[in-house]
Design a protein around this motif. Structure first.
Motif, PDB file in Angstrom:
ATOM      1  N   ALA B 390      -5.323 -11.023  -9.602  1.00 19.15           N
ATOM      2  CA  ALA B 390      -4.039 -10.591  -9.060  1.00 19.15           C
ATOM      3  C   ALA B 390      -3.802  -9.107  -9.345  1.00 19.15           C
ATOM      4  O   ALA B 390      -3.345  -8.362  -8.482  1.00 19.15           O
ATOM      5  CB  ALA B 390      -2.915 -11.426  -9.680  1.00 19.15           C
ATOM      6  N   PHE B 391      -4.138  -8.669 -10.542  1.00 21.66           N
ATOM      7  CA  PHE B 391      -3.923  -7.276 -10.958  1.00 21.66           C
ATOM      8  C   PHE B 391      -4.780  -6.327 -10.138  1.00 21.66           C
ATOM      9  O   PHE B 391      -4.284  -5.357  -9.549  1.00 21.66           O
ATOM     10  CB  PHE B 391      -4.260  -7.152 -12.452  1.00 21.66           C
ATOM     11  N   PHE B 392      -6.071  -6.625 -10.060  1.00 21.16           N
ATOM     12  CA  PHE B 392      -6.971  -5.701  -9.364  1.00 21.16           C
ATOM     13  C   PHE B 392      -6.799  -5.749  -7.854  1.00 21.16           C
ATOM     14  O   PHE B 392      -7.120  -4.789  -7.159  1.00 21.16           O
ATOM     15  CB  PHE B 392      -8.424  -5.945  -9.780  1.00 21.16           C
ATOM     16  N   LYS B 393      -6.263  -6.861  -7.348  1.00 24.22           N
ATOM     17  CA  LYS B 393      -5.996  -6.927  -5.909  1.00 24.22           C
ATOM     18  C   LYS B 393      -4.981  -5.846  -5.535  1.00 24.22           C
ATOM     19  O   LYS B 393      -5.060  -5.237  -4.470  1.00 24.22           O
ATOM     20  CB  LYS B 393      -5.456  -8.305  -5.550  1.00 24.22           C
ATOM     21  N   LYS B 394      -4.051  -5.583  -6.433  1.00 25.90           N
ATOM     22  CA  LYS B 394      -3.054  -4.542  -6.170  1.00 25.90           C
ATOM     23  C   LYS B 394      -3.673  -3.140  -6.176  1.00 25.90           C
ATOM     24  O   LYS B 394      -3.045  -2.173  -5.774  1.00 25.90           O
ATOM     25  CB  LYS B 394      -1.920  -4.634  -7.187  1.00 25.90           C
ATOM     26  N   LEU B 395      -4.908  -3.034  -6.652  1.00 27.81           N
ATOM     27  CA  LEU B 395      -5.605  -1.759  -6.607  1.00 27.81           C
ATOM     28  C   LEU B 395      -6.562  -1.723  -5.430  1.00 27.81           C
ATOM     29  O   LEU B 395      -7.391  -0.828  -5.326  1.00 27.81           O
ATOM     30  CB  LEU B 395      -6.412  -1.561  -7.901  1.00 27.81           C
ATOM     31  N   GLY B 396      -6.475  -2.736  -4.568  1.00 28.37           N
ATOM     32  CA  GLY B 396      -7.353  -2.778  -3.421  1.00 28.37           C
ATOM     33  C   GLY B 396      -8.736  -3.308  -3.746  1.00 28.37           C
ATOM     34  O   GLY B 396      -9.657  -3.195  -2.935  1.00 28.37           O
ATOM     35  N   ILE B 489       0.178  11.503  -1.831  1.00 20.91           N
ATOM     36  CA  ILE B 489       0.890  10.348  -2.363  1.00 20.91           C
ATOM     37  C   ILE B 489      -0.146   9.355  -2.879  1.00 20.91           C
ATOM     38  O   ILE B 489      -1.160   9.117  -2.246  1.00 20.91           O
ATOM     39  CB  ILE B 489       1.719   9.680  -1.252  1.00 20.91           C
ATOM     40  N   CYS B 490       0.122   8.789  -4.054  1.00 18.68           N
ATOM     41  CA  CYS B 490      -0.841   7.877  -4.656  1.00 18.68           C
ATOM     42  C   CYS B 490      -0.663   6.479  -4.071  1.00 18.68           C
ATOM     43  O   CYS B 490       0.382   5.855  -4.252  1.00 18.68           O
ATOM     44  CB  CYS B 490      -0.645   7.860  -6.172  1.00 18.68           C
ATOM     45  N   ARG B 491      -1.663   6.012  -3.361  1.00 13.92           N
ATOM     46  CA  ARG B 491      -1.637   4.637  -2.851  1.00 13.92           C
ATOM     47  C   ARG B 491      -2.884   3.965  -3.378  1.00 13.92           C
ATOM     48  O   ARG B 491      -3.959   4.105  -2.822  1.00 13.92           O
ATOM     49  CB  ARG B 491      -1.624   4.648  -1.323  1.00 13.92           C
ATOM     50  N   LEU B 492      -2.732   3.247  -4.482  1.00 15.25           N
ATOM     51  CA  LEU B 492      -3.899   2.694  -5.173  1.00 15.25           C
ATOM     52  C   LEU B 492      -4.595   1.617  -4.361  1.00 15.25           C
ATOM     53  O   LEU B 492      -5.795   1.423  -4.497  1.00 15.25           O
ATOM     54  CB  LEU B 492      -3.492   2.123  -6.531  1.00 15.25           C
ATOM     55  N   ASP B 493      -3.832   0.898  -3.535  1.00 12.30           N
ATOM     56  CA  ASP B 493      -4.469  -0.205  -2.832  1.00 12.30           C
ATOM     57  C   ASP B 493      -5.134   0.227  -1.540  1.00 12.30           C
ATOM     58  O   ASP B 493      -5.747  -0.580  -0.855  1.00 12.30           O
ATOM     59  CB  ASP B 493      -3.446  -1.312  -2.565  1.00 12.30           C
ATOM     60  N   LYS B 494      -5.005   1.503  -1.177  1.00 12.31           N
ATOM     61  CA  LYS B 494      -5.656   1.986   0.043  1.00 12.31           C
ATOM     62  C   LYS B 494      -6.780   2.935  -0.328  1.00 12.31           C
ATOM     63  O   LYS B 494      -6.586   3.873  -1.081  1.00 12.31           O
ATOM     64  CB  LYS B 494      -4.662   2.757   0.936  1.00 12.31           C
ATOM     65  N   ASN B 495      -7.990   2.651   0.202  1.00 13.06           N
ATOM     66  CA  ASN B 495      -9.114   3.515  -0.168  1.00 13.06           C
ATOM     67  C   ASN B 495      -9.444   4.535   0.886  1.00 13.06           C
ATOM     68  O   ASN B 495      -9.396   4.262   2.050  1.00 13.06           O
ATOM     69  CB  ASN B 495     -10.339   2.661  -0.451  1.00 13.06           C
TER      70      ASN B 495
END
Lengths: 464, 495
Positions: B390-396, B489-495
């Protein structure tokens, strides 16, 4: 079955690979559990070149004479130590150097096997043609010595004529009592089968399956009713508690095979007020056109004192005892050094330079557990063709407005860090919480900044 | 009056303007006139209409110009033949004699006596003649009509060449006016006020150039990533731990975590020791708890064999710069264990830690550690794996793999690997495990309470995300402020 793999060399003895592996294992044991030989030291010898019984004793250094491993001549201990001071053995000398006598292991003919923990004798060195190995372990910690010896024996006895068999040695202690070494003991532990797979999350395993998994991990296990009997052998000194067995079960099952499940726990998150406020203040400062920097907590003594024209300030700083360079001498008591270094490194940026940082500083404090205390500081810097004093003053007013604070004022100070007549303390109610001003040119020089700078720094904690 | 205004004025009274003709009539340089026409055409609003035309004409080549100046080769050669004649060989010494001789012979101006007693000799064949070619060239230059045949002859001899002259036929355009109005660059408040915006012409805007750069403040890239991680934890219901304490003592950093005092990590080459203030007073350690910690290290208990060594209070008292924020987690878990009634909890922290290791391109003495933990009854590796997904999914990062690892204070321990879609490979993204009972039970936590925990550094995912190879480009005074300002802008879940 004795567990012999038909592919192993049928000729007993060391090959080049197993020889190298033998040396490597000793190195690793020395480094880790032996804590760089200061707790445990190992010596391995060609048994056919020496004759028991062996003596573990100590002699004054000048009386110790032998040919050390890889040297050409016989020499005394002081002589060989002079040579070792210049090579990789240097760190080990200090373990015994201050003693009037050095430890020594000799055989019945007086041949020196080793001078623990520093060096073995050349006479008994092991080669690929060695057929019988004598292993001696000296230590300051008996338990660790046992672990080390058990480990070596467990790992290399497979190369013996009768694999996994070694000859024990009888040791006579100073008080005359004797014991046999190595112990190579096993113990049987009993664990509740149902409990064992709880932590690993594999609820579907039967006791028989658990026993299989453990045996696969070299922990021979069998089912005994509702319990599991597990044999913990001499190569498993890492098993301290049931949880160590539980890890082995999980590893044997395969971590990636364990079904995932989310904890069924409802909680409402709470933030730390100081962090929440810090983040809001950071955003306000960015809105005012200032760029955020992130600098190091450690710096030199001079950076927090002499270079800011306040030499006595170093007394309040937390000092590091083993810094590798002067950049790690103290923990910073102000955010200014990092700010000024950043200004100095970014000369090519368009002017004016407007920087800020919101971060912790640390000072000594006799009232706390460790004798130190963190404070959350806000710092801003303006550097340009002109000093920008009114700009940082305006920034202070803006931040106070954003903190919804009216009960503050600034009051002129003669703090030597500031240009004369251009420094002020920030007073909240009746307490000084910070200061602002144009930095003294000598401070700018110390930090290699060529533009006039105004700075603002205050403690955020009173506002939390 | 400027040329462009002259043109406009001319068009006001006459219908048309032919540039060649107008230039000739007004003694104006034709090219300058063309320039004026072009600038009128460039104005917004159609002042004029201009039709481009072209006309061919003959012009003299350099050789042709030379003939005009000096006479043609054949005429000069004819004039070089005296009444009495001249030896051919002498005549041929003159410049351009070959062509001149050949032409003069063809025109019948000279004759040759091959049998003359002195050798081949040239005599005049006519008494006088005119330089015909020069006359034709002259006519051409004056733009007088010339017979076609003559033109072809001269063209053949490369004395003339064809030249195209471009000119314009200009007439009034839709927006014709006799005064030139400079086009405006911008719409102004005054124009709105007096309504002149309706009648003004506006310059074209350069849509290919960039706009005026905006100068503003900004936040630091690493701290933007920190904000995102904080948000992820808060979203998942994790409460933040108080980590504003850089100096720790050996007890809470190591001993309380069941890390033995002889462990290499407690050596001076890994840990920063404090010389002032050097020690925490032993009275600061909770007395009952201190005894329990000593006992489990030295002798075991709580189902453990312990480490069987002599524990020293001085090692626990030594002040250090904390090597991990797990020291804070330990303090929090102790407080939790001391409560009357156990309440399950989720905690996190993101803050600075210090290691006295060798420095290189990716390692500094200080960095930020991210840590999360959950304390609840009967938690297992399955729960830990679930939370991590669940945690790492939020980081994409959706694909995770776990490998066995070792930490002194967790058992089991797992290294977390993830398939990074941008880098297209598996990378290590963190460390995790379940705290050892030897650590938790002395704190007073119930036996069936397990604490699952995981950690990672803040710097590593930031460097991967922004493609930074040297950590000093991210933290410290050498960071390029242009990079800070341009950081998106920091978007951690988008690579």
């Amino acid at each position: 079955s004795s567990g012999i793999n038909a592919e192993w060399p049928l000729r007993p003895g060391l090959t080049e690979d197993s020889y190298n592996s033998f040396i490597l294992l000793q190195d690793k044991l020395h480094q880790n559990i032996g804590r760089e030989r200061s707790l445990v030291s190992i010596g391995t010898h060609d048994l056919d070149t020496i004759q028991g019984p062996f003596k573990y004793h100590a002699l004054p250094p000048p009386e110790i004479k032998f040919q050390p491993l890889n040297q050409d001549t016989v020499m005394t201990a002081p002589q060989m130590f002079d040579i070792f001071r210049k090579n990789y053995l240097k760190p080990y000398l200090q373990i015994i150097e201050s003693s009037p006598v050095y430890p020594l292991i000799t055989d019945v003919n007086g041949t020196v096997l080793s001078l623990p923990p520093v060096i073995n004798g050349n006479h008994s060195k092991i080669s690929l043609s060695t057929r019988n190995i004598f292993i001696e372990v000296t230590a300051k910690d008996r338990k660790k010595a046992g672990i080390v010896l058990d480990t070596i024996c467990g790992a290399f006895s497979e190369y013996c004529t009768t694999p996994h068999t070694i000859e024990a040695v009888e040791i006579v202690q100073a008080d005359g009592s004797t014991f046999s070494s190595p112990k190579m003991g096993s113990r049987i532990e009993e664990y509740d089968s149902a409990e064992l797979c709880l932590k690993s999350g594999i609820k579907t395993a039967t006791p028989e399956q658990l026993a299989d998994l453990l045996t696969k991990m070299c922990l021979r296990a069998s089912v005994a009713g509702e319990k599991l009997k597990v044999e913990i052998g001499p190569t498993r000194h890492d098993i301290l508690h049931q949880c160590d067995v539980e890890e082995d079960i999980a590893i044997a099952y395969g971590y990636n095979n364990i079904p995932q499940v989310l904890p069924d726990l409802y909680t409402i998150a709470v933030e730390q007020d100081v962090n929440k406020l810090s983040d809001s203040v950071r955003e306000e400062l960015a809105r005012c056109g200032f760029t955020e920097v992130l600098t190091f907590s450690l710096c030199s003594r001079d950076d927090v004192s002499v270079n800011l024209r306040i030499p006595e300030a170093v007394g309040g700083a937390v000092q590091i005892s083993n810094p590798k360079t002067f950049e790690f001498q103290v923990v910073r008591t102000t955010l200014l050094p990092g700010m000024l270094k950043t200004a100095s490194c970014n000369r090519n940026m368009p002017l004016p330079l407007k920087l800020f940082e919101v971060s912790d500083i640390v000072v000594k404090d006799t009232l706390t557990e460790t004798g130190t205390k963190n404070y959350r500081y806000v710092c801003a810097l303006f550097a340009g063709k002109t000093s920008g004093f009114e700009v940082v003053h305006g920034l202070l007013d803006r931040v106070m407005l954003m903190l919804d604070v009216k009960d503050y004022h600034i009051q002129q100070t003669s703090d030597p860090m500031f240009f004369p007549g251009r420094g002020a303390d920030i007073i909240l109610g009746t307490k000084k919480i910070g200061h602002l001003g144009i930095l003294h040119p000598e401070v700018l020089e110390k930090f290699d900044v060529t533009l006039p700078c105004s700075v603002l720094e205050f403690n955020l904690d009173p506002f939390v | 009056m400027s040329l462009d205004l002259q043109v406009l004025n001319h068009l006001a009274s006459e219908k048309e303007l032919d540039t060649l003709q107008y230039a000739k009539e007004n003694s104006i340089d034709h090219q300058k006139l063309i320039g004026a026409i072009k600038s009128l055409l460039a104005l917004p609003g159609e002042y004029i209409k201009a039709e481009q035309k072209q006309i061919s004409s003959w012009v003299l080549t350099n050789e042709g110009e030379d003939f005009m100046k000096n006479g043609s080769y054949e005429y000069n050669l004819y004039n070089s033949v005296p009444k009495d004649g001249i030896l051919q060989k002498d005549l041929m010494k003159l410049p351009n004699s070959k062509i001149g001789f050949s032409k003069a012979m063809t025109l019948g101006w000279i004759k040759m006596d091959k049998k003359h007693e002195n050798g081949p000799t040239i005599f005049r064949a006519v008494e006088e003649t005119t330089d015909v070619v020069k006359d034709v060239l002259s006519n051409i230059q004056s733009k007088n009509p010339v017979p076609d045949k003559s033109v072809q002859d001269l063209k053949k001899r490369k004395l003339i060449s064809s030249s195209v002259t471009k000119f314009y036929s200009v007439s009034k355009g839709e927006g014709f006016r006799t005064d030139i109005e400079k086009p405006e660059a911008d719409l102004t408040a005054d124009m709105l006020q007096d309504g002149t915006w309706k009648s003004k012409n506006f310059k074209d805007y350069n849509f290919t150039a960039k706009g005026a750069p905006v100068v503003g403040g900004c936040l630091h890239p690493l701290l933007k990533v920190r904000t995102e991680f904080r948000r992820i934890f808060l979203d998942m219901g994790f409460t933040e731990m108080p980590t504003n304490q850089f100096v720790e003592n050996g007890f809470w950093n190591f001993d309380a975590l069941f890390q033995p005092q002889q462990h290499p990590a407690r050596d001076a080459h890994d840990t920063f020791f404090i010389s002032d203030p050097q020690m925490t007073p032993k009275e600061a350690f909770p007395p009952g708890y201190l005894e329990k910690v000593i006992e489990v290290h030295e002798k075991g208990g709580y189902g453990s064999t312990g480490y069987n060594y002599d524990w020293k209070i001085e090692e626990a008292q030594k002040n250090i710069l904390r090597t991990h924020t797990t020291a804070v987690s330990t303090r929090m878990l102790y407080k939790l264990g001391q409560q009357e009634k156990f309440v399950p909890t989720k905690l996190f922290s993101i803050d600075r830690v210090f290691r006295n290791e060798t420095l290189d391109a990716t390692h500094l003495a200080e960095f930020h550690q991210i840590e999360g933990l959950i304390a609840d009854r009967n938690l297992s590796l399955g729960h830990l794996i679930g939370v991590l997904h669940a945690f790492f999914k939020k980081l994409g990062l959706e694909k995770l793999k776990f490998k066995p690892a070792y930490n002194p204070y967790t058992e089991p321990s797992m290294e977390i690997f993830s398939y990074h879609p941008g880098l297209k490979k598996w990378v290590e993204v963190g460390n995790s495990g379940i705290f050892r009972p030897e650590m938790l039970l002395p704190m007073g936590l119930p036996r069936d309470v397990n604490v699952i925990a995981w950690g990672l550094s803040l710097e590593r995912p930031t460097m991967i995300k922004y493609g930074i190879n040297n950590i000093r480009e991210l933290i410290g005074p050498k960071v390029n402020l242009n990079m800070v300002q341009a950081n998106p802008i920091c978007r951690l879940d988008k690579n």
